[in-house]
Design a protein around this motif. Structure first.
Motif, short mmCIF file in Angstrom:
data_model
loop_
_atom_site.label_atom_id
_atom_site.label_comp_id
_atom_site.label_asym_id
_atom_site.label_seq_id
_atom_site.Cartn_x
_atom_site.Cartn_y
_atom_site.Cartn_z
N THR A 187 0.94 -1.20 -0.16
CA THR A 187 -0.08 -0.09 0.00
C THR A 187 0.94 1.26 -0.10
OG1 THR A 187 -0.10 0.38 2.42
CG2 THR A 187 -1.60 -1.25 1.44
N SER A 188 0.33 2.45 -0.03
CA SER A 188 1.04 3.65 -0.02
C SER A 188 1.88 3.63 1.36
CB SER A 188 0.30 4.89 -0.13
OG SER A 188 -0.69 5.02 0.79
N ASN A 189 1.51 3.01 2.47
CA ASN A 189 2.03 3.02 3.80
C ASN A 189 3.56 2.51 3.55
OD1 ASN A 189 2.89 1.31 6.11
ND2 ASN A 189 1.74 2.71 7.14
N THR A 190 3.73 1.61 2.70
CA THR A 190 4.94 0.84 2.45
C THR A 190 5.50 1.16 1.35
OG1 THR A 190 3.71 -1.07 1.70
CG2 THR A 190 4.42 -1.11 4.02
N GLN A 191 5.26 2.20 0.60
CA GLN A 191 5.93 2.69 -1.04
C GLN A 191 7.24 2.84 -0.79
OE1 GLN A 191 3.72 2.42 -3.53
NE2 GLN A 191 5.80 2.30 -4.49
N ALA A 192 7.90 3.46 0.32
CA ALA A 192 9.05 3.71 0.59
C ALA A 192 10.13 2.46 0.57
CB ALA A 192 9.42 4.59 1.70
N LEU A 193 9.36 1.51 1.03
CA LEU A 193 10.12 0.14 1.12
C LEU A 193 10.22 -0.50 -0.08
CD1 LEU A 193 8.81 -1.35 4.80
CD2 LEU A 193 11.16 0.11 4.29
N GLN A 194 8.96 -0.72 -0.69
CA GLN A 194 8.83 -1.08 -2.00
C GLN A 194 9.86 -0.57 -3.07
OE1 GLN A 194 4.57 -1.77 -3.19
NE2 GLN A 194 4.12 -0.52 -1.31
N ASP A 195 10.00 0.72 -2.86
CA ASP A 195 10.89 1.32 -3.82
C ASP A 195 12.38 1.26 -3.80
OD1 ASP A 195 8.59 2.09 -5.13
OD2 ASP A 195 8.75 4.22 -4.21
N ASP A 196 12.79 0.78 -2.36
CA ASP A 196 14.04 0.44 -2.15
C ASP A 196 14.41 -0.93 -2.39
OD1 ASP A 196 16.32 -0.28 -0.51
OD2 ASP A 196 15.89 1.17 1.15
N PRO A 197 15.21 -1.14 -3.52
CA PRO A 197 15.62 -2.62 -3.81
C PRO A 197 16.16 -3.31 -2.74
CG PRO A 197 16.28 -1.01 -5.46
CD PRO A 197 15.93 -0.14 -4.28
N ALA A 198 17.13 -2.82 -1.83
CA ALA A 198 17.73 -3.50 -0.90
C ALA A 198 16.80 -3.98 0.22
CB ALA A 198 18.94 -2.70 -0.20
N ARG A 199 15.89 -2.86 0.74
CA ARG A 199 14.98 -3.36 1.70
C ARG A 199 13.90 -4.22 1.20
NH1 ARG A 199 13.82 -0.09 6.00
NH2 ARG A 199 12.80 -1.83 6.70
#
Ligand code: NAP
Length: 247
Positions: A187-199
């Protein structure tokens, strides 16, 4: 048997129902027969269209939980017996840099508003001597520390605690209070994590189910906890995480 899970004749209020997990829960509760009040700071048009398509009914209730007392008057004149506290925000920064504004904003929406909204709901139900159910959306960070999200982690630990105390106090009134701890849901709540290839890779590698969760993965558990099938379930936090916490 099917009546055990039916929500026909009930009215549910779902906070943050215009997107993500809240939207999936609202549509599923409506599909089970509940009339769903979609409570948020903007109209839940997409959710209401999906509810309509599922043959259900619902309406928007405008409320902004940035004012943590905004939920006080939500239940006056409304026969609501199911409350899903889903609205939540996350602000990321290293703990050494974390600012008071971010701390207050997260705690106000995720914890203080959740408590005072639930208090208003409980007061109304107890006055009417009606049974009901509260479902709080907690997090894996109700149990784990996380990284760079100190206010979020504190707020979600708090949500788990409030779930237990309210369950204790309201069980005699036939009001159950439970929480769901979603795993990593796209969801948008986890967008930053989804966009970070390593994480993103590290997260995926640890999920036994081998995939990120979908908002719909959370909705069935919420519907169960709202239903008569869960009338003796209270004070629990149910992990819906593809096995993350078992690992
Ligand atoms: P999302 O798509 O960002 O949805 C958050 C919802 O909360 C939106 O409807 C949002 O409305 C609403 N909201 C935020 N601030 C609000 C305010 N001041 N007043 C009213 N509504 C407000 O994220 P999500 O992943 O579905 O998150 C839903 C819940 O699940 C949150 O409590 C979150 O902490 C929890 N959770 C999510 C995950 C995950 O992996 N995604 C994991 C564990 C727990 P707007 O659209 O107006 O912003």
């Amino acid at each position: 048997m099917s009546d055990l899970f039916s929500l026909k004749g009930r009215t549910a209020l779902v906070t943050g129902a215009n997107a993500g997990i809240g939207q999936a829960i609202a549509v599923t509760l409506a599909g089970q027969g509940a009339h769903v009040l979609c409570a948020g700071r903007r109209a839940s048009d997409d959710t209401l269209a999906a509810i309509d398509a599922a043959g259900g009914t619902g309406e928007t209730v405008l409320v902004d939980f940035a004012d943590p007392m905004a939920g006080r008057d939500l239940f006056a004149g409304r026969d609501v017996s199911l409350l899903v506290n889903n609205a939540g925000i996350i602000r990321r920064a290293d703990s050494v840099d974390y600012g008071e504004d971010d701390w207050d904003a997260v705690m106000d929406v995720n914890l203080k508003a959740l408590f005072f909204t639930t208090q208003a709901f409980g007061r109304a139900l107890i006055a009417r001597e009606e049974p009901g159910a509260v479902v709080n959306i907690a997090s894996l960070l109700s149990f784990q520390g996380g990284i760079r999200v100190p206010a979020y982690t504190a707020s979600k630990h708090g949500v788990a605690g409030l779930t237990k105390i309210l369950a204790n106090e309201w069980a005699p009134h036939r009001i159950t209070v439970n929480a769901i701890a979603p795993g990593y849901i796209a969801t948008s709540n986890t967008q930053a994590l989804q966009d970070d290839p390593a994480r993103s890779t590290a997260i995926l590698d640890r999920i036994p189910a081998g995939r990120w969760g979908d908002p719909g993965d959370i909705a069935g558990t919420a519907a169960f906890l709202c239903s008569g099938a869960a009338s003796y379930v209270t004070g629990t936090v149910i992990n819906v995480d593809g096995g993350w916490l078992a690992r």
